[in-house]
Design a protein around this motif. Structure first.
Motif, mmCIF file in Angstrom:
data_model
loop_
_atom_site.group_PDB
_atom_site.id
_atom_site.type_symbol
_atom_site.label_atom_id
_atom_site.label_comp_id
_atom_site.label_asym_id
_atom_site.label_seq_id
_atom_site.Cartn_x
_atom_site.Cartn_y
_atom_site.Cartn_z
ATOM 1 N N SER A 31 0.813 -1.212 0.000
ATOM 2 C CA SER A 31 0.000 0.000 0.000
ATOM 3 C C SER A 31 0.849 1.265 0.000
ATOM 4 C CB SER A 31 -0.948 0.012 1.199
ATOM 5 O OG SER A 31 -0.218 0.022 2.412
ATOM 6 N N TYR A 32 2.128 1.133 -0.188
ATOM 7 C CA TYR A 32 3.050 2.262 -0.158
ATOM 8 C C TYR A 32 3.558 2.622 -1.547
ATOM 9 C CZ TYR A 32 3.762 2.878 4.869
ATOM 10 O OH TYR A 32 3.608 3.185 6.196
ATOM 11 N N THR A 33 3.706 3.910 -1.788
ATOM 12 C CA THR A 33 4.460 4.407 -2.925
ATOM 13 C C THR A 33 5.940 4.142 -2.664
ATOM 14 O OG1 THR A 33 2.876 6.154 -3.457
ATOM 15 C CG2 THR A 33 5.149 6.456 -4.208
ATOM 16 N N MET A 34 6.631 3.679 -3.699
ATOM 17 C CA MET A 34 8.066 3.410 -3.583
ATOM 18 C C MET A 34 8.829 4.262 -4.590
ATOM 19 S SD MET A 34 8.181 1.227 -1.162
ATOM 20 C CE MET A 34 9.936 0.812 -1.252
ATOM 21 N N ALA A 35 10.048 4.595 -4.245
ATOM 22 C CA ALA A 35 10.822 5.450 -5.133
ATOM 23 C C ALA A 35 12.313 5.151 -4.991
ATOM 24 C CB ALA A 35 10.554 6.917 -4.834
ATOM 25 N N GLU A 46 18.255 13.613 -5.518
ATOM 26 C CA GLU A 46 17.223 13.830 -6.519
ATOM 27 C C GLU A 46 16.454 12.539 -6.789
ATOM 28 O OE1 GLU A 46 19.051 14.931 -10.234
ATOM 29 O OE2 GLU A 46 20.122 13.039 -10.444
ATOM 30 N N VAL A 47 15.206 12.718 -7.193
ATOM 31 C CA VAL A 47 14.398 11.552 -7.514
ATOM 32 C C VAL A 47 14.835 10.982 -8.858
ATOM 33 C CG1 VAL A 47 12.574 12.883 -8.637
ATOM 34 C CG2 VAL A 47 12.053 10.657 -7.608
ATOM 35 N N VAL A 48 14.872 9.671 -8.931
ATOM 36 C CA VAL A 48 15.190 8.971 -10.170
ATOM 37 C C VAL A 48 13.924 8.368 -10.773
ATOM 38 C CG1 VAL A 48 16.472 7.055 -11.201
ATOM 39 C CG2 VAL A 48 17.521 8.442 -9.390
ATOM 40 N N ALA A 49 13.158 7.664 -9.935
ATOM 41 C CA ALA A 49 11.942 7.002 -10.400
ATOM 42 C C ALA A 49 11.041 6.727 -9.204
ATOM 43 C CB ALA A 49 12.280 5.707 -11.123
ATOM 44 N N ALA A 50 9.755 6.632 -9.482
ATOM 45 C CA ALA A 50 8.788 6.351 -8.430
ATOM 46 C C ALA A 50 7.659 5.509 -9.003
ATOM 47 C CB ALA A 50 8.246 7.640 -7.825
ATOM 48 N N ILE A 51 7.024 4.740 -8.111
ATOM 49 C CA ILE A 51 5.958 3.856 -8.564
ATOM 50 C C ILE A 51 4.891 3.774 -7.480
ATOM 51 C CG2 ILE A 51 7.135 1.782 -7.675
ATOM 52 C CD1 ILE A 51 6.120 0.325 -10.236
ATOM 53 N N SER A 52 3.649 3.824 -7.886
ATOM 54 C CA SER A 52 2.544 3.776 -6.942
ATOM 55 C C SER A 52 2.369 2.369 -6.385
ATOM 56 C CB SER A 52 1.256 4.219 -7.622
ATOM 57 O OG SER A 52 0.906 3.275 -8.630
ATOM 58 N N TRP A 53 1.507 2.239 -5.403
ATOM 59 C CA TRP A 53 1.311 0.942 -4.768
ATOM 60 C C TRP A 53 0.851 -0.126 -5.760
ATOM 61 C CZ3 TRP A 53 -3.397 -1.442 -4.986
ATOM 62 C CH2 TRP A 53 -4.477 -0.637 -5.378
ATOM 63 N N SER A 54 0.095 0.306 -6.766
ATOM 64 C CA SER A 54 -0.442 -0.645 -7.739
ATOM 65 C C SER A 54 0.530 -0.933 -8.870
ATOM 66 C CB SER A 54 -1.738 -0.100 -8.319
ATOM 67 O OG SER A 54 -1.465 1.052 -9.104
ATOM 68 N N GLY A 56 0.979 1.138 -11.337
ATOM 69 C CA GLY A 56 0.540 1.864 -12.516
ATOM 70 C C GLY A 56 1.213 3.221 -12.641
ATOM 71 N N ASN A 57 1.341 3.699 -13.878
ATOM 72 C CA ASN A 57 1.874 5.036 -14.170
ATOM 73 C C ASN A 57 3.170 5.352 -13.424
ATOM 74 O OD1 ASN A 57 -0.302 5.702 -15.886
ATOM 75 N ND2 ASN A 57 -1.563 6.146 -14.097
ATOM 76 N N PRO A 58 4.190 4.547 -13.585
ATOM 77 C CA PRO A 58 5.446 4.871 -12.925
ATOM 78 C C PRO A 58 6.049 6.147 -13.475
ATOM 79 C CG PRO A 58 5.774 3.107 -14.505
ATOM 80 C CD PRO A 58 4.301 3.339 -14.429
ATOM 81 N N TYR A 59 6.817 6.805 -12.633
ATOM 82 C CA TYR A 59 7.485 8.061 -13.000
ATOM 83 C C TYR A 59 8.977 7.807 -13.162
ATOM 84 C CZ TYR A 59 9.872 12.481 -12.281
ATOM 85 O OH TYR A 59 10.708 13.550 -12.409
ATOM 86 N N CYS A 60 9.557 8.418 -14.193
ATOM 87 C CA CYS A 60 11.007 8.420 -14.347
ATOM 88 C C CYS A 60 11.463 9.839 -14.638
ATOM 89 C CB CYS A 60 11.445 7.504 -15.488
ATOM 90 S SG CYS A 60 11.663 5.791 -15.029
ATOM 91 N N ALA A 61 12.535 10.251 -14.013
ATOM 92 C CA ALA A 61 13.100 11.558 -14.276
ATOM 93 C C ALA A 61 13.557 11.646 -15.724
ATOM 94 C CB ALA A 61 14.270 11.818 -13.332
ATOM 95 N N TYR A 95 19.278 5.477 -3.326
ATOM 96 C CA TYR A 95 18.480 5.219 -2.132
ATOM 97 C C TYR A 95 17.076 4.771 -2.507
ATOM 98 C CZ TYR A 95 22.072 7.990 0.236
ATOM 99 O OH TYR A 95 23.256 8.477 0.723
ATOM 100 N N CYS A 96 16.576 3.830 -1.759
ATOM 101 C CA CYS A 96 15.198 3.395 -1.863
ATOM 102 C C CYS A 96 14.388 4.144 -0.796
ATOM 103 C CB CYS A 96 15.158 1.889 -1.611
ATOM 104 S SG CYS A 96 13.537 1.158 -1.495
ATOM 105 N N ALA A 97 13.161 4.522 -1.130
ATOM 106 C CA ALA A 97 12.320 5.242 -0.186
ATOM 107 C C ALA A 97 10.874 4.767 -0.301
ATOM 108 C CB ALA A 97 12.399 6.743 -0.440
#
Length: 122
Positions: A31-35, A46-54, A56-61, A95-97
């Motif tokens: 249930s957590y967003t990971m990045a 700086e953020v490299v990438a992030a992904i929602s709990w599901s 879907g729609n991952p983000y990449c810098a 780093y993982c967050a």
């Protein structure tokens, strides 16, 4: 006890690939967003990438788009960062967050790992 343990870092030549993993425990991972974030010497994190709990729609810098892919396996409580076509400027501590809120690209994540070094050489 919350733990985020990164692995998979190391040294690689430019153009090579690495796959980072982050094993999570102690919280409701699915249930957590990971990045993934990174910090190079003398630079801000700086953020490299992030992904929602599901997943879907991952983000990449923009700096890694088309080269890096973030994914997660909620059955293994693990998030991955596949890094291809590595460049010298990708050298950093990665780093993982984790955060319980929706996907975000700021530093405001609740939990952080200790980091893993990635060094890209020519």
């Amino acid at each position: 006890q919350v733990q985020l343990v990164e692995s998979g870092g190391g040294s690689v030549q430019a153009g090579g690939s690495l796959r980072l993993s982050c094993a999570a425990s102690g919280f409701s991972f699915s249930s957590y967003t990971m990045a993934w974030f990174r910090q190079a010497p003398g630079k801000e994190r700086e953020v490299v990438a992030a992904i929602s709990w599901s997943g879907g729609n991952p983000y990449c810098a923009d700096s890694v788009k088309g080269r890096f892919t973030i994914s997660r396996d909620n059955t293994k409580n693990t998030v991955y960062l596949q890094m291809n076509s590595l460049k010298l400027e990708d050298t950093a501590v990665y780093y993982c967050a984790a955060d319980p809120r929706s996907l975000r690209t700021t530093l405001s994540y609740k939990y952080w790992g200790q980091g893993t070094q990635v060094t890209v050489s020519s």
